[in-house]
Scaffold this active site. Sequence first.
Site, short mmCIF file in Angstrom:
data_model
loop_
_atom_site.label_atom_id
_atom_site.label_comp_id
_atom_site.label_asym_id
_atom_site.label_seq_id
_atom_site.Cartn_x
_atom_site.Cartn_y
_atom_site.Cartn_z
N SER A 19 -17.79 103.15 56.88
CA SER A 19 -17.13 102.20 57.76
C SER A 19 -15.67 102.02 57.38
CB SER A 19 -17.90 100.86 57.76
OG SER A 19 -17.48 100.02 58.80
N ASP A 44 -19.79 106.98 59.22
CA ASP A 44 -19.57 106.03 60.32
C ASP A 44 -18.22 105.32 60.18
OD1 ASP A 44 -20.82 105.55 62.72
OD2 ASP A 44 -21.97 103.82 62.02
N HIS A 84 -25.29 101.19 62.47
CA HIS A 84 -24.23 101.18 61.48
C HIS A 84 -24.76 100.92 60.06
CE1 HIS A 84 -20.07 101.29 60.37
NE2 HIS A 84 -20.01 100.03 60.00
#
Length: 381
Positions: A227, A250, A305
């Site tokens: 992330s 991600d 996620h």
Amino acid sequence: MGGEQSLALPPEKGPHRVGCADVMVGHTQQQGLFFRLFYPCVPRDGAERPLWIPRYEYCSGLADVSGHSRRWCAPLLSIAVGSCRVPLSWKAPFKTCSSGYPLIIFSHGLGAFRTVYSSVCMQMASWGFVVAALEHRDSSAAMTYFCTAEAVREQWIPHQQVPQGQKEFYFRNSQVHRRANECARALQLFRAISSGKSIPNILPQGFDLSVLKDSIDLAKAAVMGHSFGGVTAVLALVKESGFRCAVALDAWMFPLENVLYPEVPKPVFFINTEKFQTPESVAKMKRLSSRNSQTKIITILGSVHQSQTDFAFLTGKLIPRVFNARGTLDPHKCLDITTQAALAFLQRHLDVREEFARWDHLLEGIGDSVIPEAPFRLSNL
């Protein structure tokens, strides 16, 4: 919900057993570093297993990140997961390696911290990597701290939201540069250790860093993250030439300024989940893949996620629901795809002499529950 069984992390899949220890160097927020080290170890019977949530303060931080009141959410989290332990050997003897282990510097996501990617980090270590999972001090962690030189007093750094009246891009851009600088400093720290410099671990009864001296191959260093940590890994390639490639799980591409895309000099492997990315974010990834044929993008179908974090392995219903941690794909399978794909990529770009090429098909998005690039229809999260 409490007890050790509420976090069901799978055991190591590689040939090495894995130990872990915390490392803190320096006495200031700006120049010091804090990370959890995952490494191949010499197994010990009855070895202590570390807590997953290392201190109650991190429960308070997670409450802040989730937008709930510390007053009730922090105690609930502490009761539910505060006694969970990670199936690793705490401060186990380091298994030396004359040829040197490759090194991964790992960067956590927004509102996370050094221990909540134990599933990924321990699997990578079990295949013969040393992994340093940073805990960033830019106020993006759920909570962290440093120790001052005066009486080794703890100074806590809480999570900070975007200040009112400030544009999010400028706030997050400043943070991502600080994070990438920390990744670069971490690699520089391992260089100093390898050169024989004495680097004290200032934590009480801390892991002795000198045992690493002749067992890390600094010519085989990569940076990895999830992330916010994914885009941090991309930027770290610009900041530190010693990183030969990056693995971005991600990645949240929003904080990176457009002018830097042409300056990313090394290949990046984007391993995305199905339910997080936007067309705008994937377009930014494609700006890099269009410039470097070795930069790859794949998507793991049925994943969300948090599938690439330890939260996916929490049993029960309440806590995974609070953190939106459940996709339709079994979390064990998602972890296998993530680690196997990363290993294949790292073998290719770090010249690792292992049999990871058996997973090369994943680099092209070929296989069960994986596709190349992104789904035709993306969510608007």
